[in-house]
Motif scaffolding. Structure first.
Motif, PDB file in Angstrom:
ATOM      1  N   ILE A   1      -6.032  10.119  -3.472  1.00  0.00           N
ATOM      2  CA  ILE A   1      -4.932   9.323  -3.768  1.00  0.00           C
ATOM      3  C   ILE A   1      -5.972   8.143  -2.852  1.00  0.00           C
ATOM      4  CG2 ILE A   1      -3.068   8.410  -1.621  1.00  0.00           C
ATOM      5  CD1 ILE A   1      -2.289  11.241  -1.370  1.00  0.00           C
ATOM      6  N   CYS A   2      -6.834   7.368  -2.469  1.00  0.00           N
ATOM      7  CA  CYS A   2      -7.597   6.693  -2.200  1.00  0.00           C
ATOM      8  C   CYS A   2      -7.671   6.193  -3.435  1.00  0.00           C
ATOM      9  CB  CYS A   2      -8.419   7.341  -0.843  1.00  0.00           C
ATOM     10  SG  CYS A   2      -9.714   5.408  -0.323  1.00  0.00           S
TER      11      CYS A   2
ATOM     12  N   VAL B   1       1.419   6.655  -6.732  1.00  0.00           N
ATOM     13  CA  VAL B   1      -0.159   7.210  -7.603  1.00  0.00           C
ATOM     14  C   VAL B   1       0.360   8.586  -7.331  1.00  0.00           C
ATOM     15  CG1 VAL B   1      -1.761   8.691  -6.500  1.00  0.00           C
ATOM     16  CG2 VAL B   1      -1.861   5.789  -6.655  1.00  0.00           C
TER      17      VAL B   1
ATOM     18  N   VAL C   1       1.298  -1.325  -0.023  1.00  0.00           N
ATOM     19  CA  VAL C   1      -0.132  -0.077   0.078  1.00  0.00           C
ATOM     20  C   VAL C   1       0.674   0.888   0.083  1.00  0.00           C
ATOM     21  CG1 VAL C   1      -1.655   0.973   0.970  1.00  0.00           C
ATOM     22  CG2 VAL C   1      -1.610  -1.501   1.248  1.00  0.00           C
TER      23      VAL C   1
ATOM     24  N   ILE D   1      -5.436   4.664   4.167  1.00  0.00           N
ATOM     25  CA  ILE D   1      -4.670   5.661   3.511  1.00  0.00           C
ATOM     26  C   ILE D   1      -4.044   6.507   4.204  1.00  0.00           C
ATOM     27  CG2 ILE D   1      -4.316   7.263   1.788  1.00  0.00           C
ATOM     28  CD1 ILE D   1      -4.902   4.556   0.330  1.00  0.00           C
TER      29      ILE D   1
ATOM     30  N   ALA E   1       2.264   1.626  -3.201  1.00  0.00           N
ATOM     31  CA  ALA E   1       0.853   2.283  -4.546  1.00  0.00           C
ATOM     32  C   ALA E   1       0.977   3.503  -4.319  1.00  0.00           C
ATOM     33  CB  ALA E   1      -0.517   1.119  -3.922  1.00  0.00           C
ATOM     34  N   ILE E   2       0.917   4.010  -2.913  1.00  0.00           N
ATOM     35  CA  ILE E   2       0.074   5.370  -2.943  1.00  0.00           C
ATOM     36  C   ILE E   2       2.069   5.967  -3.134  1.00  0.00           C
ATOM     37  CG2 ILE E   2       0.857   6.905  -1.092  1.00  0.00           C
ATOM     38  CD1 ILE E   2      -0.877   4.989   1.589  1.00  0.00           C
TER      39      ILE E   2
ATOM     40  N   VAL F   1      -5.026   5.051  -5.201  1.00  0.00           N
ATOM     41  CA  VAL F   1      -4.689   3.600  -5.426  1.00  0.00           C
ATOM     42  C   VAL F   1      -5.753   1.921  -5.746  1.00  0.00           C
ATOM     43  CG1 VAL F   1      -3.572   2.492  -3.087  1.00  0.00           C
ATOM     44  CG2 VAL F   1      -2.551   5.076  -3.513  1.00  0.00           C
TER      45      VAL F   1
END
Ligand SMILES: C[S@@+](CC[C@H](N)C(=O)[O-])C[C@H]1O[C@@H](n2cnc3c(N)ncnc32)[C@H](O)[C@@H]1O
Length: 386
Positions: free
Chosen positions: A33-34, A20, A13, A49, A16-17, A37
């Motif tokens: 962001i949420c 992004v 995670v 997140i 991935a953040i 992701v």
């Protein structure tokens, strides 16, 4: 959802953040962001997140404002660092009041004393990746890549030019991040009121301008360098005869030079007295510095002195460099020096200057070219193509 989220590999995670944020052209809200992701890594609750962001700020992420984040570490960016870290650095080159360092701009800025630069005049790699090692190798081996030979309509051989219409969305986002980072690192080194002139391209200037404004520099206008550039793309490729009345894009007759200023302290007159900056030097007492400068493509004789792929002409640069120090005092910086043409222009008008060039071949070229360009007497005749 929580269960599925708990089964993810450690760091997935967080990575991935990071991805992004690195791909976004501007900082993002937690909600954005949420969404992004979740789109790449499957559904993730907003609260998770939020805790990843809190846990990793400021190490990986920076809070721009309440609930707004960006990636904090420039090493997260795949910046163009054309020189391998193992390659030995050349010693600085000095001539007159000019010093050229064999250095990468962002790293060098990190090491400089605060408020030591009075103006910046620079022609950065517009699309970043045209000066990446891969693209430079292709250019040097004449194997194409982003560098194209513009079509010749008059029998003259053209010099390769980078094609910016080929940049991907990701490369455009990276461009924004690079110039934002550059602006952020540059600002503390500038004296209040320092002017920053940045050459750009009509296709990309809006991104660079947005990034520098986001870094906190104050936009002061845009200088139009009147010159015809051979950007190509005028007629539909391989279909000229079929569409004889068609232009694919406007033929470029100007080049934008973005103009920014480090915010001044108090009134302009106070800033001028204290920092020797905050305004522009007039070409003559009765003539203000204007924002349209007639120019021409860099002439063949000048290109022969400085055989760099994107040389800017002395006749134009000397006008800009002279204007950049309102009292003629202080230091002009060019962090993307190329052939050293800005330093040569500074020498020609009697200013102190510092340049940075990351690429070893171009650094060597500049050491040879700066004294020659500084002595060069521009003429207004005989045109050759940029
Ligand atoms: C557009 S050219 C400048 C040409 C210059 N105006 C002239 O007249 O010769 C940009 C230069 O910046 C250099 N460069 C690219 N990224 C850099 C970085 N991160 N730090 C320092 N120099 C860099 C490139 O190698 C290239 O020579």
């Amino acid at each position: 959802m929580e269960k599925e989220y708990a089964r993810r590999a450690p760091g997935q995670v967080r990575d991935a953040i990071l991805k992004v944020l690195n791909e976004a052209p501007a900082p993002l809200s937690v909600m954005e962001i949420c969404d992004r992701v979740s789109a790449v890594a499957g559904p993730i609750p907003r609260s998770s997140i939020q805790s990843y962001l809190s846990l990793n700020t400021p190490r990986l992420f920076a809070r721009e404002a309440r609930g707004i984040y960006r990636s904090s570490n420039p090493s997260n960016l795949s910046l163009p660092l054309p020189r391998s870290p193992e390659e030995p650095l050349r010693p600085p080159f000095r001539i007159g009041r000019a010093t050229l360092f064999h250095a990468e701009a962002l790293r060098w800025l990190d090491e400089q004393p605060a408020r030591s630069v009075h103006a910046v005049v620079t022609d950065p790699p517009y699309g970043l990746h045209e000066y990446s090692p891969t693209q430079q190798k292709k250019l040097r081996e004449r194997r194409g890549g982003v560098w194209r030979i513009p079509p010749s309509f008059d029998g003259h051989r053209r010099s390769p030019l980078p094609r910016f219409t080929t940049l991907t969305t990701e490369q455009l986002a990276e461009l924004e991040r690079f110039f934002h980072e550059w602006g952020r690192k540059l600002r503390p080194r500038l004296v209040p009121g320092a002017h920053v002139f940045v050459a750009s391209s009509p296709l990309l200037s809006f991104i660079v301008a947005g990034a520098l404004a986001r870094a906190g520099l104050e936009r002061r206008g845009e200088i139009i360098r009147l010159t015809t550039t051979m950007r190509g793309g005028d007629r539909p490729k391989a279909a000229h005869a079929e569409f004889p009345e068609v232009s694919v894009m406007p033929r470029s007759n100007w080049e934008p030079w973005l103009l920014f200023r480090e915010p001044i302290e108090g009134r302009v007159q106070d800033n001028l007295r204290k920092w020797k900056a905050g305004a522009l030097r007039r070409p003559r007492k009765d003539k203000p510095f204007g924002d349209v400068i007639p120019s021409a493509p860099t002439r063949r004789a000048e290109r022969a002195l400085a055989p760099h792929p994107s040389p800017k002409p002395q006749a134009f640069l000397r006008q800009v460099v002279r204007a950049a120090l309102p009292l003629g005092e202080g230091t002009v910086l060019d962090p993307f020096a190329g052939s050293g043409s800005t330093l040569a222009a500074a020498e020609a008008v009697g200013y102190a200057s510092v340049g940075l060039e990351n690429d070893t071949e171009y650094f060597d070229l500049a050491c040879d070219a700066i004294p020659k360009l500084a002595r060069y007497a521009p003429t207004t005749t005989s045109r050759s193509r940029h």
